[in-house]
Design a protein around this motif. Structure first.
Motif, PDB file in Angstrom:
ATOM      1  N   GLY A  12       0.829  -1.211   0.000  1.00 56.18           N
ATOM      2  CA  GLY A  12       0.000   0.000   0.000  1.00 56.18           C
ATOM      3  C   GLY A  12       0.863   1.261   0.000  1.00 56.18           C
ATOM      4  N   PHE A  31      -6.790   4.147   4.365  1.00 61.12           N
ATOM      5  CA  PHE A  31      -7.438   3.497   5.510  1.00 61.12           C
ATOM      6  C   PHE A  31      -6.635   2.259   5.896  1.00 61.12           C
ATOM      7  CE2 PHE A  31     -10.199   0.089   7.135  1.00 61.12           C
ATOM      8  CZ  PHE A  31     -10.589   0.689   8.323  1.00 61.12           C
ATOM      9  N   ASP A  32      -6.418   2.103   7.206  1.00 65.58           N
ATOM     10  CA  ASP A  32      -5.763   0.900   7.737  1.00 65.58           C
ATOM     11  C   ASP A  32      -6.301   0.682   9.146  1.00 65.58           C
ATOM     12  OD1 ASP A  32      -3.663  -0.881   9.010  1.00 65.58           O
ATOM     13  OD2 ASP A  32      -2.699  -0.600   7.065  1.00 65.58           O
ATOM     14  N   ALA A  66      -4.553  -3.662  -0.367  1.00 67.94           N
ATOM     15  CA  ALA A  66      -3.299  -4.363  -0.059  1.00 67.94           C
ATOM     16  C   ALA A  66      -3.301  -4.590   1.448  1.00 67.94           C
ATOM     17  CB  ALA A  66      -2.092  -3.551  -0.493  1.00 67.94           C
ATOM     18  N   SER A  68      -5.523  -7.682   3.452  1.00 64.78           N
ATOM     19  CA  SER A  68      -5.615  -9.092   3.873  1.00 64.78           C
ATOM     20  C   SER A  68      -6.822  -9.732   3.190  1.00 64.78           C
ATOM     21  CB  SER A  68      -5.812  -9.177   5.389  1.00 64.78           C
ATOM     22  OG  SER A  68      -7.012  -8.498   5.748  1.00 64.78           O
ATOM     23  N   GLN A  69      -6.853 -11.056   3.231  1.00 62.59           N
ATOM     24  CA  GLN A  69      -8.014 -11.762   2.663  1.00 62.59           C
ATOM     25  C   GLN A  69      -9.285 -11.348   3.398  1.00 62.59           C
ATOM     26  OE1 GLN A  69      -7.633 -15.969   2.009  1.00 62.59           O
ATOM     27  NE2 GLN A  69      -5.479 -15.837   1.504  1.00 62.59           N
ATOM     28  N   MET A  89      -5.043  -7.239  -4.197  1.00 60.72           N
ATOM     29  CA  MET A  89      -3.753  -7.918  -4.017  1.00 60.72           C
ATOM     30  C   MET A  89      -3.921  -9.245  -3.262  1.00 60.72           C
ATOM     31  SD  MET A  89      -1.610  -6.171  -5.651  1.00 60.72           S
ATOM     32  CE  MET A  89      -0.101  -7.042  -5.295  1.00 60.72           C
ATOM     33  N   ILE A  91      -5.329 -12.006  -3.395  1.00 60.30           N
ATOM     34  CA  ILE A  91      -6.092 -12.776  -4.387  1.00 60.30           C
ATOM     35  C   ILE A  91      -6.487 -14.151  -3.845  1.00 60.30           C
ATOM     36  CG2 ILE A  91      -6.005 -13.700  -6.760  1.00 60.30           C
ATOM     37  CD1 ILE A  91      -4.101 -11.421  -7.438  1.00 60.30           C
ATOM     38  N   ALA A 120       3.647 -11.266  -7.838  1.00 51.51           N
ATOM     39  CA  ALA A 120       5.041 -11.668  -7.744  1.00 51.51           C
ATOM     40  C   ALA A 120       5.447 -12.666  -8.823  1.00 51.51           C
ATOM     41  CB  ALA A 120       5.292 -12.259  -6.362  1.00 51.51           C
ATOM     42  N   ASN A 176      -0.559 -16.159  -3.080  1.00 48.01           N
ATOM     43  CA  ASN A 176      -1.468 -15.378  -3.921  1.00 48.01           C
ATOM     44  C   ASN A 176      -1.235 -15.664  -5.396  1.00 48.01           C
ATOM     45  OD1 ASN A 176      -3.040 -13.555  -2.119  1.00 48.01           O
ATOM     46  ND2 ASN A 176      -0.987 -13.054  -1.415  1.00 48.01           N
ATOM     47  N   VAL A 177       0.019 -15.947  -5.722  1.00 49.23           N
ATOM     48  CA  VAL A 177       0.356 -16.212  -7.128  1.00 49.23           C
ATOM     49  C   VAL A 177      -0.367 -17.460  -7.645  1.00 49.23           C
ATOM     50  CG1 VAL A 177       2.565 -15.002  -7.224  1.00 49.23           C
ATOM     51  CG2 VAL A 177       2.509 -17.347  -6.469  1.00 49.23           C
ATOM     52  N   ASN A 229       8.801  -5.265   3.823  1.00 53.15           N
ATOM     53  CA  ASN A 229       8.171  -6.503   4.286  1.00 53.15           C
ATOM     54  C   ASN A 229       8.803  -7.665   3.537  1.00 53.15           C
ATOM     55  OD1 ASN A 229       6.655  -8.667   5.007  1.00 53.15           O
ATOM     56  ND2 ASN A 229       4.669  -7.828   4.374  1.00 53.15           N
ATOM     57  N   SER A 232       6.898 -10.142   1.357  1.00 47.44           N
ATOM     58  CA  SER A 232       6.329  -9.783   0.054  1.00 47.44           C
ATOM     59  C   SER A 232       7.459  -9.542  -0.937  1.00 47.44           C
ATOM     60  CB  SER A 232       5.498  -8.497   0.163  1.00 47.44           C
ATOM     61  OG  SER A 232       4.235  -8.768   0.690  1.00 47.44           O
TER      62      SER A 232
HETATM   63  N1  LIG Z   1      -0.856 -10.814  -5.412  1.00 43.12           N
HETATM   64  C1  LIG Z   1       0.410 -10.988  -5.030  1.00 43.12           C
HETATM   65  O1  LIG Z   1       1.277 -11.454  -5.776  1.00 43.12           O
HETATM   66  C2  LIG Z   1       0.809 -10.588  -3.636  1.00 43.12           C
HETATM   67  C3  LIG Z   1       2.152 -10.484  -3.299  1.00 43.12           C
HETATM   68  C4  LIG Z   1       2.494 -10.069  -2.005  1.00 43.12           C
HETATM   69  C5  LIG Z   1       1.488  -9.836  -1.073  1.00 43.12           C
HETATM   70  N2  LIG Z   1       0.182  -9.986  -1.422  1.00 43.12           N
HETATM   71  C6  LIG Z   1      -0.904  -9.746  -0.456  1.00 43.12           C
HETATM   72  O2  LIG Z   1      -1.132  -8.352  -0.376  1.00 43.12           O
HETATM   73  C7  LIG Z   1      -1.551  -8.013   0.953  1.00 43.12           C
HETATM   74  C8  LIG Z   1      -0.671  -6.878   1.497  1.00 43.12           C
HETATM   75  O3  LIG Z   1       0.688  -7.277   1.536  1.00 43.12           O
HETATM   76  P1  LIG Z   1       1.784  -6.378   2.268  1.00 43.12           P
HETATM   77  O4  LIG Z   1       3.108  -7.003   2.020  1.00 43.12           O
HETATM   78  O5  LIG Z   1       1.590  -4.934   1.934  1.00 43.12           O
HETATM   79  O6  LIG Z   1       1.379  -6.631   3.803  1.00 43.12           O
HETATM   80  P2  LIG Z   1       1.705  -5.724   5.095  1.00 43.12           P
HETATM   81  O7  LIG Z   1       1.533  -6.635   6.258  1.00 43.12           O
HETATM   82  O8  LIG Z   1       2.984  -4.985   4.929  1.00 43.12           O
HETATM   83  O9  LIG Z   1       0.512  -4.629   5.098  1.00 43.12           O
HETATM   84  C9  LIG Z   1      -0.852  -4.976   5.247  1.00 43.12           C
HETATM   85  C10 LIG Z   1      -1.543  -3.811   5.943  1.00 43.12           C
HETATM   86  O10 LIG Z   1      -2.961  -4.021   5.861  1.00 43.12           O
HETATM   87  C11 LIG Z   1      -3.545  -3.728   7.126  1.00 43.12           C
HETATM   88  N3  LIG Z   1      -4.797  -4.500   7.253  1.00 43.12           N
HETATM   89  C12 LIG Z   1      -4.943  -5.822   7.478  1.00 43.12           C
HETATM   90  N4  LIG Z   1      -6.256  -6.148   7.524  1.00 43.12           N
HETATM   91  C13 LIG Z   1      -6.943  -4.996   7.302  1.00 43.12           C
HETATM   92  C14 LIG Z   1      -8.335  -4.673   7.216  1.00 43.12           C
HETATM   93  N5  LIG Z   1      -9.271  -5.616   7.394  1.00 43.12           N
HETATM   94  N6  LIG Z   1      -8.695  -3.399   6.960  1.00 43.12           N
HETATM   95  C15 LIG Z   1      -7.737  -2.431   6.815  1.00 43.12           C
HETATM   96  N7  LIG Z   1      -6.408  -2.666   6.894  1.00 43.12           N
HETATM   97  C16 LIG Z   1      -6.011  -3.944   7.127  1.00 43.12           C
HETATM   98  C17 LIG Z   1      -2.490  -4.108   8.146  1.00 43.12           C
HETATM   99  O11 LIG Z   1      -2.690  -3.406   9.354  1.00 43.12           O
HETATM  100  C18 LIG Z   1      -1.194  -3.692   7.436  1.00 43.12           C
HETATM  101  O12 LIG Z   1      -0.811  -2.364   7.736  1.00 43.12           O
HETATM  102  C19 LIG Z   1      -1.480  -9.303   1.782  1.00 43.12           C
HETATM  103  O13 LIG Z   1      -2.762  -9.904   1.867  1.00 43.12           O
HETATM  104  C20 LIG Z   1      -0.552 -10.179   0.969  1.00 43.12           C
HETATM  105  O14 LIG Z   1      -0.829 -11.569   1.150  1.00 43.12           O
HETATM  106  C21 LIG Z   1      -0.177 -10.337  -2.683  1.00 43.12           C
END
Ligand SMILES: NC(=O)c1ccc[n+]([C@@H]2O[C@H](COP(=O)([O-])OP(=O)(O)OC[C@H]3O[C@@H](n4cnc5c(N)ncnc54)[C@H](O)[C@@H]3O)[C@@H](O)[C@H]2O)c1
Length: 255
Positions: A12, A31-32, A66, A68-69, A89, A91, A120, A176-177, A229, A232
Motif C-alpha cells: 500500500g 485506511f488501515d 493491499a 488481507s483476505q 492484491m 487474491i 510476484a 497469492n500467485v 516486508n 512480500s
Molecule cells: N498478489 C500478489 O502477488 C501478492 C504479493 C504479495 C502480497 N500480497 C498480499 O497483499 C496483501 C498486502 O501485503 P503487504 O506485504 O503490503 O502486507 P503488510 O503486512 O505490509 O501490510 C498490510 C496492511 O494491511 C492492514 N490490514 C490488514 N487487515 C486490514 C483490514 N481488514 N482493513 C484495513 N487494513 C487492514 C495491516 O494493518 C497492514 O498495515 C497481503 O494480503 C498479501 O498476502 C499479494
C-alpha cells in the motif's frame, strides 16, 4: 482520478508513493486498521487524506486493496455495489467460488471492474492467451529458502505437492500467485503447485510451466524481497503500480 488505498503496509505504501507522483491522480484516501500505519504513510504522501473506510469507498473512483483476505471479504461487496473499481492484491480470498462469483456478478451489474495484478509472478499474459484454447497442464513451482517458510532443511525438499486449492489453504500468506494463476488459466482444482524449500536458494522464485494447443510455456522470476516486508516480493508492488498506470493509460499492452 481519486484513489482509495485499504492497507498502508509495504505494498500500500509503495503504491501510494507512486500514485502521489502521477498527474492523473488528484487525491489518495488512506485506511488501515493500524492507525500508526495510516499516519506514517500520510506524512510521506502529499495528496493523501486519512478517512474511515465508508468515506474512502464513497469518495474514491478506484479502490486498491493491499491489506488481507479478511479485508476483501469485509469490503469488496460494498466497494463494487457502490460502483467503484477494485484492485485486489489478496487474491487468495478468491478461492471461495461462491464469493468470487458473487463479487463478479455485482461488478457486472454495476459496470465496474475487478483488477488482479500479476503480483510476484510473470507469465500470466501467456497463460491468459493460451487458455483461450485447450490448456492441458499448468504447474507453479515456488522455491524459497527454508527460513522463509519457517522451516529448516539441509537439502532441497518438496514440502507441498498438490493442487492450487489446497496450496492456497495451507499457505495463505505465500501463495497469492497460485490463486492468480488459477483464475487466469485452468482453475484452482487443475492447476498444480509445488512448494520447495531449498537451502541453496537465496531468493523466492516462481516458475510457471504450461503446455497446450499453443505450445509450451516456461516463465521464471527470482524476486527481491520488499524492503519494508521481506515476506512480500518487490515485484508485487511494481505490478500493482503498473496496473494503476494501465487503468490510466489509453494504450493497453498485453492479453
Ligand atoms: N498478489 C500478489 O502477488 C501478492 C504479493 C504479495 C502480497 N500480497 C498480499 O497483499 C496483501 C498486502 O501485503 P503487504 O506485504 O503490503 O502486507 P503488510 O503486512 O505490509 O501490510 C498490510 C496492511 O494491511 C492492514 N490490514 C490488514 N487487515 C486490514 C483490514 N481488514 N482493513 C484495513 N487494513 C487492514 C495491516 O494493518 C497492514 O498495515 C497481503 O494480503 C498479501 O498476502 C499479494
Amino acid at each position: 482520478m481519486k484513489l482509495g488505498i485499504i492497507g498502508c503496509g509495504a505494498i500500500g505504501s509503495d503504491v501510494a508513493k507512486a500514485a502521489d507522483k502521477m498527474e492523473d491522480i488528484e487525491k489518495i484516501y488512506l485506511f488501515d486498521i493500524r492507525k500508526e500505519a495510516e499516519s506514517e504513510l500520510h506524512k510521506m504522501v502529499k495528496k493523501s487524506e486519512i478517512v474511515e473506510v465508508d468515506i474512502l469507498i464513497e469518495k474514491s473512483d478506484v479502490v486498491f486493496e493491499a491489506a488481507s483476505q479478511d479485508a476483501i471479504k469485509q469490503y469488496a461487496e460494498k466497494i463494487l455495489s457502490a460502483g467503484k473499481d477494485l484492485i485486489i492484491m489478496s487474491i487468495g480470498s478468491l478461492i471461495d467460488d461462491n464469493f468470487r462469483k458473487k463479487i463478479e456478478d455485482i461488478a457486472r451489474k454495476q459496470n465496474c471492474k475487478i483488477y488482479l495484478p500479476s503480483g510476484a509472478v510473470c507469465g500470466i499474459d501467456g497463460i491468459l492467451s493460451a487458455s483461450v484454447e485447450t490448456l492441458d497442464e499448468v504447474t507453479l513451482v515456488t522455491t524459497k529458502p527454508p527460513e522463509a517458510l519457517g522451516k529448516s532443511y539441509d537439502r532441497r525438499t518438496v514440502i507441498f505437492r498438490g493442487n492450487a486449492r489446497e496450496a492456497v489453504k495451507l499457505f495463505p500468506k505465500n501463495i497469492n500467485v497460485a490463486a492468480n494463476l488459477s483464475i487466469a488459466g485452468i482453475g484452482f482444482d487443475r492447476t498444480k503447485v509445488e512448494i520447495v524449500a531449498d537451502p541453496v536458494a537465496t531468493r523466492n522464485s516462481h516458475k510457471i510451466l504450461a503446455h497446450g494447443k499453443f505450445g509450451r510455456l516456461r516463465a521464471e522470476v527470482e524476486n527481491m524481497p520488499n524492503p519494508n516486508n521481506p515476506k512480500s516480493s518487490y515485484l508485487a508492488s511494481l505490478s500493482a503500480i503498473a496496473t494503476l498506470k494501465r487503468i490510466l493509460n489509453p494504450i493497453q499492452i498485453g492479453a
